[in-house]
Motif scaffolding. Structure first.
Motif, PDB file in Angstrom:
ATOM      1  N   ARG A 174       4.025  78.388  -5.020  1.00 32.22           N
ATOM      2  CA  ARG A 174       3.939  78.546  -3.572  1.00 32.22           C
ATOM      3  C   ARG A 174       4.277  77.235  -2.862  1.00 32.22           C
ATOM      4  O   ARG A 174       3.979  76.148  -3.366  1.00 32.22           O
ATOM      5  CB  ARG A 174       2.539  79.002  -3.162  1.00 32.22           C
ATOM      6  N   VAL A 175       4.910  77.366  -1.714  1.00 31.58           N
ATOM      7  CA  VAL A 175       5.256  76.214  -0.884  1.00 31.58           C
ATOM      8  C   VAL A 175       4.424  76.302   0.387  1.00 31.58           C
ATOM      9  O   VAL A 175       4.625  77.188   1.217  1.00 31.58           O
ATOM     10  CB  VAL A 175       6.757  76.202  -0.537  1.00 31.58           C
ATOM     11  N   LEU A 176       3.487  75.399   0.536  1.00 38.58           N
ATOM     12  CA  LEU A 176       2.561  75.421   1.664  1.00 38.58           C
ATOM     13  C   LEU A 176       2.860  74.290   2.643  1.00 38.58           C
ATOM     14  O   LEU A 176       3.281  73.207   2.239  1.00 38.58           O
ATOM     15  CB  LEU A 176       1.118  75.289   1.158  1.00 38.58           C
ATOM     16  N   GLU A 177       2.631  74.560   3.916  1.00 39.99           N
ATOM     17  CA  GLU A 177       2.825  73.531   4.929  1.00 39.99           C
ATOM     18  C   GLU A 177       2.006  72.285   4.600  1.00 39.99           C
ATOM     19  O   GLU A 177       2.458  71.158   4.798  1.00 39.99           O
ATOM     20  CB  GLU A 177       2.411  74.061   6.306  1.00 39.99           C
ATOM     21  N   GLN A 178       0.801  72.507   4.088  1.00 37.18           N
ATOM     22  CA  GLN A 178      -0.100  71.393   3.822  1.00 37.18           C
ATOM     23  C   GLN A 178       0.475  70.411   2.806  1.00 37.18           C
ATOM     24  O   GLN A 178       0.206  69.214   2.862  1.00 37.18           O
ATOM     25  CB  GLN A 178      -1.461  71.917   3.350  1.00 37.18           C
ATOM     26  N   ILE A 179       1.279  70.929   1.866  1.00 40.21           N
ATOM     27  CA  ILE A 179       1.913  70.054   0.876  1.00 40.21           C
ATOM     28  C   ILE A 179       2.800  69.032   1.571  1.00 40.21           C
ATOM     29  O   ILE A 179       2.755  67.835   1.267  1.00 40.21           O
ATOM     30  CB  ILE A 179       2.745  70.887  -0.132  1.00 40.21           C
ATOM     31  N   LEU A 180       3.588  69.489   2.537  1.00 43.66           N
ATOM     32  CA  LEU A 180       4.499  68.593   3.241  1.00 43.66           C
ATOM     33  C   LEU A 180       3.738  67.643   4.154  1.00 43.66           C
ATOM     34  O   LEU A 180       4.099  66.467   4.281  1.00 43.66           O
ATOM     35  CB  LEU A 180       5.517  69.405   4.051  1.00 43.66           C
ATOM     36  N   VAL A 181       2.699  68.160   4.779  1.00 43.86           N
ATOM     37  CA  VAL A 181       1.878  67.323   5.664  1.00 43.86           C
ATOM     38  C   VAL A 181       1.283  66.156   4.887  1.00 43.86           C
ATOM     39  O   VAL A 181       1.333  64.999   5.323  1.00 43.86           O
ATOM     40  CB  VAL A 181       0.769  68.165   6.325  1.00 43.86           C
ATOM     41  N   GLU A 182       0.756  66.457   3.703  1.00 45.09           N
ATOM     42  CA  GLU A 182       0.082  65.417   2.917  1.00 45.09           C
ATOM     43  C   GLU A 182       1.072  64.493   2.207  1.00 45.09           C
ATOM     44  O   GLU A 182       0.852  63.282   2.134  1.00 45.09           O
ATOM     45  CB  GLU A 182      -0.848  66.077   1.890  1.00 45.09           C
ATOM     46  N   ARG A 183       2.169  65.073   1.670  1.00 41.64           N
ATOM     47  CA  ARG A 183       3.105  64.263   0.885  1.00 41.64           C
ATOM     48  C   ARG A 183       3.976  63.359   1.747  1.00 41.64           C
ATOM     49  O   ARG A 183       4.323  62.249   1.356  1.00 41.64           O
ATOM     50  CB  ARG A 183       4.007  65.171   0.032  1.00 41.64           C
ATOM     51  N   PHE A 184       4.355  63.848   2.939  1.00 36.13           N
ATOM     52  CA  PHE A 184       5.364  63.139   3.722  1.00 36.13           C
ATOM     53  C   PHE A 184       4.880  62.688   5.093  1.00 36.13           C
ATOM     54  O   PHE A 184       5.657  62.144   5.878  1.00 36.13           O
ATOM     55  CB  PHE A 184       6.620  64.006   3.847  1.00 36.13           C
ATOM     56  N   GLY A 185       3.609  62.912   5.379  1.00 43.67           N
ATOM     57  CA  GLY A 185       3.038  62.399   6.610  1.00 43.67           C
ATOM     58  C   GLY A 185       3.613  62.990   7.875  1.00 43.67           C
ATOM     59  O   GLY A 185       3.764  62.296   8.883  1.00 43.67           O
ATOM     60  N   VAL A 186       3.969  64.277   7.827  1.00 43.07           N
ATOM     61  CA  VAL A 186       4.506  64.950   9.007  1.00 43.07           C
ATOM     62  C   VAL A 186       3.456  65.917   9.551  1.00 43.07           C
ATOM     63  O   VAL A 186       2.488  66.247   8.875  1.00 43.07           O
ATOM     64  CB  VAL A 186       5.805  65.713   8.674  1.00 43.07           C
ATOM     65  N   SER A 187       3.667  66.362  10.772  1.00 40.58           N
ATOM     66  CA  SER A 187       2.751  67.336  11.355  1.00 40.58           C
ATOM     67  C   SER A 187       3.165  68.750  10.925  1.00 40.58           C
ATOM     68  O   SER A 187       4.195  68.937  10.270  1.00 40.58           O
ATOM     69  CB  SER A 187       2.749  67.225  12.880  1.00 40.58           C
ATOM     70  N   ARG A 188       2.380  69.733  11.321  1.00 43.81           N
ATOM     71  CA  ARG A 188       2.621  71.095  10.839  1.00 43.81           C
ATOM     72  C   ARG A 188       3.899  71.724  11.414  1.00 43.81           C
ATOM     73  O   ARG A 188       4.563  72.510  10.728  1.00 43.81           O
ATOM     74  CB  ARG A 188       1.418  71.988  11.148  1.00 43.81           C
ATOM     75  N   THR A 189       4.242  71.399  12.638  1.00 48.02           N
ATOM     76  CA  THR A 189       5.449  72.004  13.225  1.00 48.02           C
ATOM     77  C   THR A 189       6.719  71.588  12.472  1.00 48.02           C
ATOM     78  O   THR A 189       7.527  72.446  12.093  1.00 48.02           O
ATOM     79  CB  THR A 189       5.561  71.650  14.716  1.00 48.02           C
ATOM     80  N   PRO A 190       6.949  70.289  12.210  1.00 50.96           N
ATOM     81  CA  PRO A 190       8.098  69.905  11.383  1.00 50.96           C
ATOM     82  C   PRO A 190       8.022  70.474   9.968  1.00 50.96           C
ATOM     83  O   PRO A 190       9.045  70.830   9.384  1.00 50.96           O
ATOM     84  CB  PRO A 190       8.027  68.374  11.361  1.00 50.96           C
ATOM     85  N   ALA A 191       6.826  70.552   9.406  1.00 46.48           N
ATOM     86  CA  ALA A 191       6.674  71.119   8.060  1.00 46.48           C
ATOM     87  C   ALA A 191       7.120  72.574   8.050  1.00 46.48           C
ATOM     88  O   ALA A 191       7.818  73.022   7.135  1.00 46.48           O
ATOM     89  CB  ALA A 191       5.217  70.999   7.608  1.00 46.48           C
ATOM     90  N   ARG A 192       6.720  73.322   9.092  1.00 45.63           N
ATOM     91  CA  ARG A 192       7.096  74.729   9.188  1.00 45.63           C
ATOM     92  C   ARG A 192       8.616  74.878   9.347  1.00 45.63           C
ATOM     93  O   ARG A 192       9.240  75.741   8.716  1.00 45.63           O
ATOM     94  CB  ARG A 192       6.367  75.362  10.373  1.00 45.63           C
ATOM     95  N   ALA A 193       9.217  74.016  10.180  1.00 39.49           N
ATOM     96  CA  ALA A 193      10.663  74.063  10.390  1.00 39.49           C
ATOM     97  C   ALA A 193      11.407  73.733   9.095  1.00 39.49           C
ATOM     98  O   ALA A 193      12.439  74.344   8.771  1.00 39.49           O
ATOM     99  CB  ALA A 193      11.068  73.082  11.487  1.00 39.49           C
ATOM    100  N   ALA A 194      10.887  72.784   8.327  1.00 42.43           N
ATOM    101  CA  ALA A 194      11.522  72.400   7.062  1.00 42.43           C
ATOM    102  C   ALA A 194      11.489  73.555   6.066  1.00 42.43           C
ATOM    103  O   ALA A 194      12.474  73.828   5.377  1.00 42.43           O
ATOM    104  CB  ALA A 194      10.821  71.181   6.474  1.00 42.43           C
ATOM    105  N   ILE A 195      10.362  74.230   5.984  1.00 47.05           N
ATOM    106  CA  ILE A 195      10.243  75.367   5.067  1.00 47.05           C
ATOM    107  C   ILE A 195      11.248  76.455   5.440  1.00 47.05           C
ATOM    108  O   ILE A 195      11.905  77.043   4.562  1.00 47.05           O
ATOM    109  CB  ILE A 195       8.801  75.912   5.086  1.00 47.05           C
ATOM    110  N   GLN A 196      11.406  76.709   6.719  1.00 47.66           N
ATOM    111  CA  GLN A 196      12.359  77.728   7.160  1.00 47.66           C
ATOM    112  C   GLN A 196      13.787  77.334   6.803  1.00 47.66           C
ATOM    113  O   GLN A 196      14.585  78.164   6.355  1.00 47.66           O
ATOM    114  CB  GLN A 196      12.218  77.952   8.663  1.00 47.66           C
ATOM    115  N   GLN A 197      14.133  76.041   6.981  1.00 47.43           N
ATOM    116  CA  GLN A 197      15.487  75.592   6.650  1.00 47.43           C
ATOM    117  C   GLN A 197      15.750  75.677   5.155  1.00 47.43           C
ATOM    118  O   GLN A 197      16.816  76.134   4.722  1.00 47.43           O
ATOM    119  CB  GLN A 197      15.718  74.159   7.129  1.00 47.43           C
ATOM    120  N   ILE A 198      14.797  75.230   4.339  1.00 45.42           N
ATOM    121  CA  ILE A 198      14.971  75.272   2.890  1.00 45.42           C
ATOM    122  C   ILE A 198      15.048  76.719   2.397  1.00 45.42           C
ATOM    123  O   ILE A 198      15.748  77.024   1.427  1.00 45.42           O
ATOM    124  CB  ILE A 198      13.832  74.505   2.182  1.00 45.42           C
ATOM    125  N   CYS A 199      14.365  77.619   3.101  1.00 40.80           N
ATOM    126  CA  CYS A 199      14.470  79.046   2.772  1.00 40.80           C
ATOM    127  C   CYS A 199      15.894  79.542   3.038  1.00 40.80           C
ATOM    128  O   CYS A 199      16.466  80.276   2.226  1.00 40.80           O
ATOM    129  CB  CYS A 199      13.456  79.843   3.594  1.00 40.80           C
TER     130      CYS A 199
END
Length: 265
Positions: A48-73
């Motif tokens: 599973r790819v969770l927003e929280q993974i990106l928030v914690e690993r890369f120091g971004v907020s949830r909105t950019p994390a969500r946008a990144a997941i959509q792009q990678i999808c």
């Protein structure tokens, strides 16, 4: 050599400088980070790819994390599964070889266009110089060193063919293609003793094709340049097929190994 046109940046998955770039947006930071986790095999097919993974690993907020997941999808690396959310995609051998063929088709078009337009002298000189340096690399005794040096120059050669086409549309197409799984020419791995002779043959064959492609471009023979470049893409196919079917197991690059092996697990 400074070229007027931008060279395609193949190493988009390298994260070593990402965190030091203060100008990069949070969304781009999250996109590069997530793509890197998948490509380097740190996130495996089915995970599973969770927003929280990106928030914690890369120091971004949830909105950019969500946008990144959509792009990678959209790029195909992850998929949405009902009741589970986003998971890392699985791929078959057929997917790998289809991606290689797609790149060969677009690069073939680049070679044809370059031949038809005529290549600027500085770019042609750079291609000839790259050919010469690859010839020298192929005389290195150690197959792994030879392969490593070849990989760097091979990337330069393919970038120069794109530059020679002098086409913003082709440049854009190849840049977009670089995020399609397995489409790059850099799926090299350590060469076991049982594969040394065959890998050496593949590199020599590929370099002979480089010579033919550049000769066809210089002679303004567009159809020949395109056909040779499409055939050249099979060098990547041959190498990947060899490594996937060796009697001993080899460490394939990141997602290539995990994706393929997940099909037979």
């Amino acid at each position: 050599l400074c070229l007027a046109k931008p060279i395609i940046f193949r190493s988009i998955f390298r994260l070593s400088t990402m965190h030091n770039n203060q100008n990069i947006s949070q969304t781009e930071k999250a996109v590069l980070g997530l793509r890197g986790l998948i490509v380097h095999g740190q996130l495996r097919p089915g995970e599973r790819v969770l927003e929280q993974i990106l928030v914690e690993r890369f120091g971004v907020s949830r909105t950019p994390a969500r946008a990144a997941i959509q792009q990678i999808c959209e790029e195909g690396y992850i998929s949405y599964v009902p009741k589970r959310g986003y998971v890392v995609s699985s791929f078959t051998e057929e997917d790998v070889f289809d991606a290689i063929a797609i790149r060969g088709t677009i690069e073939g078009m680049a070679a044809r266009v370059a031949a038809e337009k005529g290549v600027p002298p500085k770019v042609m000189a750079a291609m000839r110089d790259c050919l010469h340096r690859i010839d020298e690399v192929l005389t290195i005794a150690d197959i792994n060193v030879r392969q490593s040096e070849y990989a760097v120059l091979n990337d330069q050669m393919h970038d120069l063919i794109c530059v020679a086409a002098q086409s913003a549309m082709i440049t854009r197409a190849l840049k977009r293609l670089s995020v399609i799984p397995f489409s790059l020419n850099n799926s090299f791995t350590d060469v076991p003793p049982s594969a040394e002779n065959r890998v050496a043959e593949i590199l020599v064959e590929a370099q002979a094709q480089h010579h033919g492609i550049i000769d066809a471009i210089e002679r303004r023979e567009g159809a020949r340049a395109e056909a040779l470049t499409k055939e050249h893409s099979r060098s990547t196919w041959k190498y990947t097929d060899l490594m996937l079917h060796l009697p001993e197991e080899v460490e394939l690059p990141g997602v290539l190994g995990t994706a393929i092996r997940s099909q037979t697990a």
